[in-house]
Design a protein around this motif. Structure first.
Motif, PDB file in Angstrom:
ATOM      1  N   SER A 141     -11.769  24.800   4.195  1.00 14.09           N
ATOM      2  CA  SER A 141     -10.780  25.019   3.128  1.00 14.09           C
ATOM      3  C   SER A 141      -9.378  24.729   3.631  1.00 14.09           C
ATOM      4  O   SER A 141      -8.563  24.111   2.944  1.00 14.09           O
ATOM      5  CB  SER A 141     -10.879  26.459   2.622  1.00 14.09           C
ATOM      6  N   LYS A 142      -9.089  25.173   4.867  1.00 18.65           N
ATOM      7  CA  LYS A 142      -7.765  24.921   5.449  1.00 18.65           C
ATOM      8  C   LYS A 142      -7.559  23.429   5.678  1.00 18.65           C
ATOM      9  O   LYS A 142      -6.485  22.883   5.431  1.00 18.65           O
ATOM     10  CB  LYS A 142      -7.621  25.690   6.753  1.00 18.65           C
ATOM     11  N   HIS A 190     -16.809  31.440   8.484  1.00 14.63           N
ATOM     12  CA  HIS A 190     -15.746  30.858   9.297  1.00 14.63           C
ATOM     13  C   HIS A 190     -15.668  29.349   9.100  1.00 14.63           C
ATOM     14  O   HIS A 190     -14.575  28.784   9.025  1.00 14.63           O
ATOM     15  CB  HIS A 190     -15.968  31.184  10.779  1.00 14.63           C
ATOM     16  N   ASN A 203     -16.572  27.691   6.444  1.00 10.51           N
ATOM     17  CA  ASN A 203     -16.042  27.426   5.114  1.00 10.51           C
ATOM     18  C   ASN A 203     -14.525  27.628   5.084  1.00 10.51           C
ATOM     19  O   ASN A 203     -13.797  26.865   4.450  1.00 10.51           O
ATOM     20  CB  ASN A 203     -16.708  28.344   4.094  1.00 10.51           C
ATOM     21  N   ASP A 204     -14.045  28.675   5.777  1.00  6.62           N
ATOM     22  CA  ASP A 204     -12.599  28.910   5.856  1.00  6.62           C
ATOM     23  C   ASP A 204     -11.903  27.728   6.518  1.00  6.62           C
ATOM     24  O   ASP A 204     -10.848  27.278   6.074  1.00  6.62           O
ATOM     25  CB  ASP A 204     -12.310  30.190   6.647  1.00  6.62           C
ATOM     26  N   ARG A 251     -19.463  38.686   0.679  1.00  6.39           N
ATOM     27  CA  ARG A 251     -18.554  37.558   0.918  1.00  6.39           C
ATOM     28  C   ARG A 251     -19.284  36.224   0.752  1.00  6.39           C
ATOM     29  O   ARG A 251     -18.716  35.264   0.206  1.00  6.39           O
ATOM     30  CB  ARG A 251     -17.945  37.667   2.316  1.00  6.39           C
ATOM     31  N   ARG A 258     -18.213  33.429  -1.928  1.00  2.94           N
ATOM     32  CA  ARG A 258     -17.766  32.136  -1.401  1.00  2.94           C
ATOM     33  C   ARG A 258     -18.607  30.977  -1.913  1.00  2.94           C
ATOM     34  O   ARG A 258     -18.094  29.902  -2.209  1.00  2.94           O
ATOM     35  CB  ARG A 258     -17.817  32.179   0.125  1.00  2.94           C
TER      36      ARG A 258
END
Length: 331
Positions: free
Chosen positions: A318-319, A312, A314-315, A70, A74
């Motif tokens: 992104s959001k 987490h 990076n997520d 992952r 990513r």
């Protein structure tokens, strides 16, 4: 056959050859050379101690597959080595360094030029690199020297890695930071230093770690920068420090007065190299995310907690970016 208590390298090498290259077992070697089996075992141990052979563990055995895959997807990495948590943070850091050290002989290829950074993490790696000769390898010091008797300096890390890989070592004969920008300019202009700095552009690989841009960073502890320097760069948005240079949360270089007094590779040069980043600890989360976002590393060795936190983070970013983009569209 009677053997000396101090066997020659020749017989030790012969036993090693038969065992590791020809594939004979210990009993077969004992019969062929008229030795006892315990003597064969002793000679194989001596072969490692005398560095007649080098033992290297394949880096893939250090991977925690899902997190590693992952991370690669990513951040566009070529490889990631994720180390499970040990009983304490110090032991985990040691294992991360062990993984990086075992990978290093695969990371470099014959004819490469490897740039080496400094600090405790890189020092731990250098002490664990297998004895594994790499033909035509050149190892160069990325930043100048620091006058501190307890600090793992860039030159000591460079020298040890070169020694273990039987590489040509080139140290940078200049201080890492000078008292004034004028002195720095004059030293950079000295022919021998100017040539060494120019040849840093030949580095196609690099190994480095990083620090957070906080007052307790080892960059302050070992007098590369002052707390005021850190405060000034942090006020400009710096979150991390790589090879003594500062980056913001996107990995963009932030320059200031300290940069004018430093001698060594800059971040533009580092980004052109294929980089191996070695890092552990959640305190380095923001700095590591910035380094990976900025494209300074193609490979990374790190602990599982940090790897999970990076994903987490990076997520979440992104959001946040998606929400802001949606809001902009609606305006």
């Amino acid at each position: 056959m009677v053997r000396s208590n101090h066997p020659s390298d020749k017989i030790v090498a012969e036993v090693s050859w038969l065992y590791y290259i020809k594939g004979l077992n210990q009993a077969e070697i004992a019969t062929r050379l008229k030795l006892s089996r315990p003597t064969v075992v002793t000679y194989l141990r001596l072969a490692k101690e005398r560095q007649i052979i080098g033992v290297k563990i394949q880096g893939t055995h250090f991977r925690v597959n899902e997190l590693a895959d992952r991370l690669c997807a990513r951040f566009g990495l070529k490889s990631a080595f994720v180390i499970p948590e040990e009983s304490n943070e110090a032991e985990t850091a040691q294992q991360v360094c062990e993984a990086a050290a075992q990978f290093l002989p695969d990371f470099v290829k014959p004819g490469d030029t490897l740039g080496v950074s400094w600090g405790q993490t890189v020092s731990f790696v250098s002490e664990r690199v297998p004895w594994w000769p790499v033909d035509g390898l050149v190892v160069r010091q990325l930043i100048g020297s620091l006058a501190n008797p307890i600090l793992p300096t860039c030159e000591s890390c460079t020298t040890e890695i070169a020694r273990r890989l039987s590489a040509h070592c080139v140290n940078l004969n200049a201080p890492a930071v000078c008292t004034t920008a004028d002195l720095t300019d004059r030293l950079r202009a000295e022919p021998i230093i100017a040539e060494q700095l120019n040849l840093l552009n030949n580095c196609n690989k690099a190994i480095f770690s990083l620090s957070p841009c906080t007052p307790d960073t080892h960059v302050v502890q070992f007098n590369l920068a002052t707390e005021k320097d850190i405060s000034d760069y942090a006020a400009k948005g710096a979150v991390g420090i790589i090879i003594g240079r500062f980056i913001d949360r996107y990995g963009v270089s932030i320059t200031g007065e300290l940069d004018r007094r430093m001698i060594g590779a800059d971040l533009d040069a580092l980004r052109k190299m294929e980089g191996l980043l070695v890092v552990s600890g959640l305190s380095k989360l923001d700095a590591t995310h910035a380094a990976l976002t900025g494209g300074y590393a193609s490979h990374v060795a790190l602990d599982a907690l940090l790897a999970d936190a990076l994903l987490h983070k990076n997520d979440a970013k992104s959001k946040e970016h998606g929400a802001n983009k949606g809001g902009d569209t609606a305006m």
